[in-house]
Design a protein around this motif. Structure first.
Motif, PDB file in Angstrom:
ATOM      1  N   VAL A 201       5.149  -2.089  -3.371  1.00 40.73           N
ATOM      2  CA  VAL A 201       4.737  -0.198  -3.045  1.00 40.73           C
ATOM      3  C   VAL A 201       5.696   0.223  -3.316  1.00 40.73           C
ATOM      4  CG1 VAL A 201       3.486   0.694  -1.065  1.00 40.73           C
ATOM      5  CG2 VAL A 201       3.510  -1.650  -0.798  1.00 40.73           C
ATOM      6  N   ASP A 202       4.867   1.517  -3.729  1.00 38.91           N
ATOM      7  CA  ASP A 202       5.950   2.370  -4.096  1.00 38.91           C
ATOM      8  C   ASP A 202       5.466   3.509  -3.233  1.00 38.91           C
ATOM      9  OD1 ASP A 202       7.024   4.964  -5.300  1.00 38.91           O
ATOM     10  OD2 ASP A 202       5.639   5.527  -6.904  1.00 38.91           O
ATOM     11  N   THR A 203       6.787   3.897  -2.035  1.00 36.79           N
ATOM     12  CA  THR A 203       6.898   4.712  -1.855  1.00 36.79           C
ATOM     13  C   THR A 203       7.667   6.295  -1.562  1.00 36.79           C
ATOM     14  OG1 THR A 203       8.723   3.818   0.342  1.00 36.79           O
ATOM     15  CG2 THR A 203       6.649   2.387   0.343  1.00 36.79           C
ATOM     16  N   PRO A 204       7.987   7.256  -0.324  1.00 34.87           N
ATOM     17  CA  PRO A 204       8.751   8.233  -0.581  1.00 34.87           C
ATOM     18  C   PRO A 204       9.936   7.405  -0.805  1.00 34.87           C
ATOM     19  CG  PRO A 204       6.958   8.874   0.578  1.00 34.87           C
ATOM     20  CD  PRO A 204       6.847   7.075   0.675  1.00 34.87           C
ATOM     21  N   GLY A 205      10.042   6.926  -0.266  1.00 31.55           N
ATOM     22  CA  GLY A 205      11.640   5.476   0.229  1.00 31.55           C
ATOM     23  C   GLY A 205      12.630   4.913  -1.001  1.00 31.55           C
ATOM     24  N   ARG A 238      -8.096  -3.694 -13.999  1.00 34.74           N
ATOM     25  CA  ARG A 238      -7.673  -4.476 -12.858  1.00 34.74           C
ATOM     26  C   ARG A 238      -8.404  -4.161 -11.596  1.00 34.74           C
ATOM     27  NH1 ARG A 238      -1.340  -4.323 -12.113  1.00 34.74           N
ATOM     28  NH2 ARG A 238      -1.534  -5.660 -11.086  1.00 34.74           N
ATOM     29  N   PRO A 239      -8.301  -5.018 -11.336  1.00 35.18           N
ATOM     30  CA  PRO A 239      -9.421  -4.825  -9.103  1.00 35.18           C
ATOM     31  C   PRO A 239      -8.066  -3.914  -8.507  1.00 35.18           C
ATOM     32  CG  PRO A 239      -8.722  -7.108  -9.425  1.00 35.18           C
ATOM     33  CD  PRO A 239      -8.538  -6.734 -11.044  1.00 35.18           C
ATOM     34  N   ALA A 240      -8.996  -3.237  -7.882  1.00 33.28           N
ATOM     35  CA  ALA A 240      -7.947  -1.954  -7.395  1.00 33.28           C
ATOM     36  C   ALA A 240      -8.886  -1.882  -5.562  1.00 33.28           C
ATOM     37  CB  ALA A 240      -7.929  -0.871  -7.978  1.00 33.28           C
ATOM     38  N   ILE A 241      -8.077  -1.546  -4.875  1.00 34.11           N
ATOM     39  CA  ILE A 241      -8.584  -0.333  -3.546  1.00 34.11           C
ATOM     40  C   ILE A 241      -7.863   0.527  -3.252  1.00 34.11           C
ATOM     41  CG2 ILE A 241      -8.721  -0.578  -0.872  1.00 34.11           C
ATOM     42  CD1 ILE A 241      -8.767  -3.978  -1.096  1.00 34.11           C
ATOM     43  N   ALA A 252      -3.598   5.671  -0.531  1.00 34.22           N
ATOM     44  CA  ALA A 252      -2.728   4.337  -0.996  1.00 34.22           C
ATOM     45  C   ALA A 252      -3.294   3.851  -2.085  1.00 34.22           C
ATOM     46  CB  ALA A 252      -2.836   3.308   0.222  1.00 34.22           C
ATOM     47  N   LEU A 253      -2.923   3.473  -3.129  1.00 34.81           N
ATOM     48  CA  LEU A 253      -3.569   2.099  -4.458  1.00 34.81           C
ATOM     49  C   LEU A 253      -3.240   1.507  -4.075  1.00 34.81           C
ATOM     50  CD1 LEU A 253      -5.190   2.390  -6.061  1.00 34.81           C
ATOM     51  CD2 LEU A 253      -4.089   4.073  -7.728  1.00 34.81           C
ATOM     52  N   LEU A 254      -4.000   0.010  -4.225  1.00 37.13           N
ATOM     53  CA  LEU A 254      -3.279  -0.749  -4.680  1.00 37.13           C
ATOM     54  C   LEU A 254      -3.874  -1.444  -5.634  1.00 37.13           C
ATOM     55  CD1 LEU A 254      -3.852  -2.058  -0.662  1.00 37.13           C
ATOM     56  CD2 LEU A 254      -1.645  -1.699  -1.879  1.00 37.13           C
ATOM     57  N   MET A 255      -3.577  -2.344  -6.445  1.00 35.32           N
ATOM     58  CA  MET A 255      -4.016  -2.517  -7.316  1.00 35.32           C
ATOM     59  C   MET A 255      -3.347  -4.636  -7.082  1.00 35.32           C
ATOM     60  SD  MET A 255      -2.261   0.292 -10.341  1.00 35.32           S
ATOM     61  CE  MET A 255      -0.850   0.027  -9.047  1.00 35.32           C
ATOM     62  N   THR A 257      -3.778  -8.571  -8.501  1.00 30.64           N
ATOM     63  CA  THR A 257      -4.345  -9.435  -9.720  1.00 30.64           C
ATOM     64  C   THR A 257      -4.249 -10.917  -8.686  1.00 30.64           C
ATOM     65  OG1 THR A 257      -1.922  -8.586 -10.825  1.00 30.64           O
ATOM     66  CG2 THR A 257      -2.291 -11.394 -11.535  1.00 30.64           C
ATOM     67  N   VAL A 258      -5.053 -11.713  -9.802  1.00 32.36           N
ATOM     68  CA  VAL A 258      -5.790 -12.639  -8.799  1.00 32.36           C
ATOM     69  C   VAL A 258      -5.968 -13.575 -10.243  1.00 32.36           C
ATOM     70  CG1 VAL A 258      -8.309 -13.142  -7.934  1.00 32.36           C
ATOM     71  CG2 VAL A 258      -7.098 -11.404  -7.830  1.00 32.36           C
ATOM     72  N   VAL A 259      -5.383 -14.864  -9.864  1.00 29.86           N
ATOM     73  CA  VAL A 259      -5.091 -15.674 -10.202  1.00 29.86           C
ATOM     74  C   VAL A 259      -5.820 -17.292  -9.493  1.00 29.86           C
ATOM     75  CG1 VAL A 259      -3.318 -17.742 -11.636  1.00 29.86           C
ATOM     76  CG2 VAL A 259      -2.985 -14.792 -11.644  1.00 29.86           C
ATOM     77  N   GLU A 260      -6.890 -18.136 -10.604  1.00 34.71           N
ATOM     78  CA  GLU A 260      -7.472 -18.687  -9.562  1.00 34.71           C
ATOM     79  C   GLU A 260      -7.437 -19.083  -8.215  1.00 34.71           C
ATOM     80  OE1 GLU A 260      -4.733 -22.296 -10.493  1.00 34.71           O
ATOM     81  OE2 GLU A 260      -5.357 -22.271 -12.667  1.00 34.71           O
ATOM     82  N   GLY A 261      -8.505 -17.913  -7.974  1.00 41.43           N
ATOM     83  CA  GLY A 261      -9.038 -17.584  -6.874  1.00 41.43           C
ATOM     84  C   GLY A 261      -8.227 -17.525  -6.088  1.00 41.43           C
ATOM     85  N   ARG A 262      -7.186 -16.998  -6.420  1.00 45.72           N
ATOM     86  CA  ARG A 262      -6.092 -16.778  -4.846  1.00 45.72           C
ATOM     87  C   ARG A 262      -5.033 -14.922  -5.781  1.00 45.72           C
ATOM     88  NH1 ARG A 262      -3.377 -19.735  -1.168  1.00 45.72           N
ATOM     89  NH2 ARG A 262      -5.279 -21.539  -0.928  1.00 45.72           N
ATOM     90  N   ILE A 263      -4.537 -13.952  -5.256  1.00 49.93           N
ATOM     91  CA  ILE A 263      -3.883 -12.806  -5.121  1.00 49.93           C
ATOM     92  C   ILE A 263      -2.839 -13.645  -5.066  1.00 49.93           C
ATOM     93  CG2 ILE A 263      -3.276 -10.864  -4.235  1.00 49.93           C
ATOM     94  CD1 ILE A 263      -5.820 -10.554  -2.629  1.00 49.93           C
ATOM     95  N   THR A 264      -1.971 -12.931  -6.623  1.00 52.41           N
ATOM     96  CA  THR A 264      -0.466 -13.822  -6.527  1.00 52.41           C
ATOM     97  C   THR A 264      -0.134 -11.859  -6.945  1.00 52.41           C
ATOM     98  OG1 THR A 264      -1.026 -13.447  -9.222  1.00 52.41           O
ATOM     99  CG2 THR A 264      -1.230 -15.747  -8.447  1.00 52.41           C
ATOM    100  N   GLU A 265       0.051 -11.037  -6.751  1.00 48.40           N
ATOM    101  CA  GLU A 265       0.094  -9.949  -6.723  1.00 48.40           C
ATOM    102  C   GLU A 265      -0.055  -8.635  -6.590  1.00 48.40           C
ATOM    103  OE1 GLU A 265       3.421  -7.670  -9.618  1.00 48.40           O
ATOM    104  OE2 GLU A 265       2.344  -9.208 -10.808  1.00 48.40           O
ATOM    105  N   ILE A 266       0.248  -7.943  -5.347  1.00 51.94           N
ATOM    106  CA  ILE A 266      -0.087  -6.632  -5.177  1.00 51.94           C
ATOM    107  C   ILE A 266       0.876  -5.413  -6.014  1.00 51.94           C
ATOM    108  CG2 ILE A 266      -1.130  -5.407  -3.486  1.00 51.94           C
ATOM    109  CD1 ILE A 266      -1.927  -7.820  -1.752  1.00 51.94           C
ATOM    110  N   GLU A 267       0.475  -3.923  -6.144  1.00 54.23           N
ATOM    111  CA  GLU A 267       0.721  -3.446  -6.483  1.00 54.23           C
ATOM    112  C   GLU A 267       0.803  -2.380  -5.678  1.00 54.23           C
ATOM    113  OE1 GLU A 267       2.545  -2.938 -10.812  1.00 54.23           O
ATOM    114  OE2 GLU A 267       0.594  -5.017 -11.217  1.00 54.23           O
TER     115      GLU A 267
END
Length: 293
Positions: A201-205, A238-241, A252-255, A257-267
């Motif tokens: 997560v990209d935060t102010p800090g 990419r799917p995002a929220i 907030a923005l979350l992107m 990565t889904v592989v074989e039915g599981r979330i492997t990475e969230i940016e």
């Protein structure tokens, strides 16, 4: 009232020219600027000297786009990757147009790995069917050398794994994540998270990194209030929220990565300054922003 035939001819080519420039530059705003510059050059040209207007305009757009790409390489600080955020407007998850756009956006990410000349040769020939001899004239290279550039670009594109797209299955996983987060359903979150999922997560800090399904699920459950204001979106295919604050501003923005039915990475992006620089005008339409370098 008669219409200028040159204007009519240009307008008939506009969509194609914009598509060429967009695939070259990955930016809607830059593509519009390039097309406008092509029009200005056409307006200064004697139309009687142009045998093939479509070819002439494509060449001009290619040359201008090439100059822009080379300028980016010379000034890396201005070469910031662009993200296109498409907010959910209620269309069906498997809508053909949405999926086609996702594929196009994913390809743009892959094209960023190409040099300016390679990108021009690949885009014009492979995507728009321009002949190699015409592309060679833009690049100042022989037809054979231009073919080699396109071939090299093609190999790079094939060797680069494009970002996971947002097909119905991937979007369904993200929908399940959002539903579990809204309900504070810890077990539900674990079901859709890969055990080794990585959250950045990209935060102010600065960047905050969380590893592992248990920690990511715990954080998502704590953010249930924000999740209730979450809305599905696509970011570069990419799917995002996107989560909105009480005042209607994005928080907030979350992107995903889904592989074989599981979330492997969230940016994620949670830095107010970064979010404030995004173009959120007209929610429900495409919003374009550049990520800080």
């Amino acid at each position: 009232m008669s219409t200028d035939p040159v204007v009519e001819a240009f307008e008939a080519q506009r969509d194609r020219l914009r598509a060429v420039a967009y695939r070259m530059l990955g930016s809607h705003a830059d593509a519009e600027d390039v097309v406008q510059e092509a029009w200005l050059r056409l307006s200064r040209q004697d139309p009687e000297t142009i045998a093939n207007l479509g070819g002439w305009l494509t060449t001009v757009v290619g040359r201008i786009s090439l100059d822009v790409l080379r300028s980016r390489k010379a000034h890396p600080e201005t070469n910031l990757p662009e993200y296109v955020v498409t907010l959910d407007d209620g269309q069906a998850p498997d809508d053909d147009a949405a999926l086609a756009d996702s594929v196009g956006l994913a390809l743009l990410v892959v094209l960023e790995s190409l040099g300016p000349s390679e990108r021009l040769a690949f885009v014009l020939h492979d995507l728009f069917g321009v002949r190699f001899d015409e592309i060679g004239q833009i690049l100042g290279k022989s037809t054979a050398a231009t073919k080699m550039l396109a071939s090299r670009a093609r190999r790079k594109v094939r060797a680069t794994d494009p970002p996971a797209g947002a097909g119905p299955e991937q979007r369904a996983v993200v929908q399940a994540f959002l539903a579990a987060a809204r309900g504070g359903d810890f077990e539900g979150l674990l079901r859709v998270l890969d055990p080794e999922v990585k959250l950045t997560v990209d935060t102010p800090g600065g960047a905050v990194v969380v590893l592992g399904a248990t920690k990511v699920a715990a954080g998502a459950r704590l953010a249930a209030a924000a999740a209730t204001r979450g809305r599905e979106a696509l970011v570069n295919g990419r799917p995002a929220i996107v989560s909105w604050g009480p005042d209607g501003s994005p928080v907030a923005l979350l992107m995903f990565t889904v592989v074989e039915g599981r979330i492997t990475e969230i940016e994620g992006v949670a830095d107010p300054a970064t979010l404030a620089r995004m173009d959120w005008a007209g929610r429900g339409r495409d919003s374009t922003w550049r990520r800080p370098g």
